[in-house]
Design a protein around this motif. Structure first.
Motif, PDB file in Angstrom:
ATOM      1  N   PRO A  57       1.070  -1.777   0.051  1.00  0.00           N
ATOM      2  CA  PRO A  57      -0.295   0.206  -0.005  1.00  0.00           C
ATOM      3  C   PRO A  57       0.511   1.248  -0.415  1.00  0.00           C
ATOM      4  CG  PRO A  57      -1.118  -1.706   0.866  1.00  0.00           C
ATOM      5  CD  PRO A  57       0.047  -2.010   1.223  1.00  0.00           C
ATOM      6  N   PRO A  58       1.879   0.951   0.954  1.00  0.00           N
ATOM      7  CA  PRO A  58       2.883   2.460   0.918  1.00  0.00           C
ATOM      8  C   PRO A  58       3.906   2.913  -1.052  1.00  0.00           C
ATOM      9  CG  PRO A  58       3.394   1.083   2.756  1.00  0.00           C
ATOM     10  CD  PRO A  58       2.435   0.098   1.807  1.00  0.00           C
ATOM     11  N   GLY A 101       2.426   5.590  -2.840  1.00  0.00           N
ATOM     12  CA  GLY A 101       3.254   7.026  -3.199  1.00  0.00           C
ATOM     13  C   GLY A 101       3.908   7.552  -2.108  1.00  0.00           C
ATOM     14  N   ARG A 102       4.925   8.012  -1.462  1.00  0.00           N
ATOM     15  CA  ARG A 102       5.757   8.278  -0.372  1.00  0.00           C
ATOM     16  C   ARG A 102       5.374   9.806  -0.924  1.00  0.00           C
ATOM     17  NH1 ARG A 102       6.792   4.886   3.256  1.00  0.00           N
ATOM     18  NH2 ARG A 102       7.376   2.200   2.629  1.00  0.00           N
ATOM     19  N   THR A 103       5.970  10.170  -2.003  1.00  0.00           N
ATOM     20  CA  THR A 103       5.775  11.857  -1.612  1.00  0.00           C
ATOM     21  C   THR A 103       4.747  12.177  -2.693  1.00  0.00           C
ATOM     22  OG1 THR A 103       6.996  12.163  -3.847  1.00  0.00           O
ATOM     23  CG2 THR A 103       8.242  12.027  -1.326  1.00  0.00           C
ATOM     24  N   ALA A 154      -1.107  12.664  -2.120  1.00  0.00           N
ATOM     25  CA  ALA A 154      -2.324  11.775  -2.655  1.00  0.00           C
ATOM     26  C   ALA A 154      -2.640  10.906  -1.419  1.00  0.00           C
ATOM     27  CB  ALA A 154      -2.506  10.405  -3.414  1.00  0.00           C
ATOM     28  N   GLY A 155      -2.026  11.098  -0.371  1.00  0.00           N
ATOM     29  CA  GLY A 155      -2.396  10.960   1.746  1.00  0.00           C
ATOM     30  C   GLY A 155      -1.423  10.646   2.229  1.00  0.00           C
ATOM     31  N   HIS A 156      -1.382  10.062   3.519  1.00  0.00           N
ATOM     32  CA  HIS A 156      -0.337  10.321   4.579  1.00  0.00           C
ATOM     33  C   HIS A 156      -0.153   8.268   5.003  1.00  0.00           C
ATOM     34  CE1 HIS A 156      -0.587  13.828   6.180  1.00  0.00           C
ATOM     35  NE2 HIS A 156      -1.664  13.717   5.609  1.00  0.00           N
ATOM     36  N   VAL A 157       1.496   8.017   4.488  1.00  0.00           N
ATOM     37  CA  VAL A 157       1.837   7.240   4.699  1.00  0.00           C
ATOM     38  C   VAL A 157       2.714   7.278   6.519  1.00  0.00           C
ATOM     39  CG1 VAL A 157       3.354   5.071   4.957  1.00  0.00           C
ATOM     40  CG2 VAL A 157       2.320   6.241   2.921  1.00  0.00           C
ATOM     41  N   ARG A 215      -2.175  10.445  -9.065  1.00  0.00           N
ATOM     42  CA  ARG A 215      -0.995   8.904  -8.587  1.00  0.00           C
ATOM     43  C   ARG A 215      -1.867   7.536  -9.074  1.00  0.00           C
ATOM     44  NH1 ARG A 215       2.923   6.193  -8.273  1.00  0.00           N
ATOM     45  NH2 ARG A 215       3.483   4.461  -6.716  1.00  0.00           N
ATOM     46  N   ALA A 216      -3.403   7.226  -9.285  1.00  0.00           N
ATOM     47  CA  ALA A 216      -3.607   5.814  -9.974  1.00  0.00           C
ATOM     48  C   ALA A 216      -4.240   6.001 -11.132  1.00  0.00           C
ATOM     49  CB  ALA A 216      -5.383   6.226  -9.483  1.00  0.00           C
TER      50      ALA A 216
END
Length: 231
Positions: free
Chosen positions: A175-176, A180-182, A185-188, A221-222
């Motif tokens: 999932p991370p 995408g960590r940068t 699109a959300g938070h890891v 991202r998708a």
């Protein structure tokens, strides 16, 4: 990294890997993590092809509700992070003396694990099983992915991103990488830390513009994932 699955298969992960390598010449893996596990020293034996998703997800509008609908779409079993999801909801119950800006929705079957944790916290509603991914995703504004094991892919994360839903996921499994960590699109967040999840939610509750920006980044991202698979 899934002890329950290894138990069901009746063999340790290393034994399973050796058996797979002995019985097949080529593999199609659904993520880089799986490909590297199967044949880390022989990339020619393994093709990575991400799971596909319903194309109509990319057309879903994003109109977040008030309060925001924070959802988990899963089989509602313990190892999918059911207890952590409920703990996040409890942490959000007391919102500095004001009504919480979230309501939490569980989408999936009424599993034995779900029955065992009833009654649900005040902010949590079980909406039941959705027949299609689109019918599931349309019921959430933000998706949580809190699995207690390393997901080999994480299809609901990909589906949520395609629909422009920001994702908060644990730093575990694929999932991370999907998020995408940068990417924005959300938070890891650190695994097994419901407080970190609630803090990430607070970021969106206090900043509607950030939520909209994350929605746009999620869909982009998708599209990157889809285009890379097509290439």
């Amino acid at each position: 990294e899934d002890a329950d699955l290894c138990s069901r298969l009746g063999m340790a992960a290393d034994t399973l890997r050796l058996r797979l390598l002995a019985e097949a010449d080529r593999f199609v893996a659904n993520s880089d993590a799986v490909a590297k596990w199967i044949a880390p020293a022989d990339s020619q034996r393994c093709l990575t092809l991400p799971n596909s998703i319903a194309p109509d997800l990319f057309d879903l509008p994003f109109h977040p509700q008030t309060p925001l609908r924070v959802g988990m779409i899963s089989s509602n079993i313990a190892k999918k992070g059911l207890a952590d999801f409920l703990e996040v909801a409890r942490l959000c119950e007391d919102w500095i003396g004001k009504p919480a800006p979230f309501r939490f929705v569980l989408i999936g079957p009424d599993s034995p694990d779900l029955q065992r944790v009833r009654p649900l916290p005040e902010l949590v509603t079980h909406l039941g099983y959705a027949r299609t991914p689109t019918q599931a995703v349309v019921q959430v504004d933000i998706l949580l992915s809190l699995s207690q094991f390393a997901e080999s892919f994480g299809r609901t994360v990909y589906e949520a991103l395609a629909a422009g839903r920001p994702v908060i996921c644990y730093d575990r499994g694929t999932p991370p990488d999907l998020l995408g960590r940068t990417s924005g699109a959300g938070h890891v967040v650190k695994s097994n830390t419901p407080r970190a999840v609630s803090d990430a939610l607070a970021h969106y509750a206090d900043n509607p513009a950030a939520l909209q920006a994350a929605s746009r980044a999620a869909r982009l991202r998708a599209q990157e994932i889809r285009d890379a698979a097509a290439g």
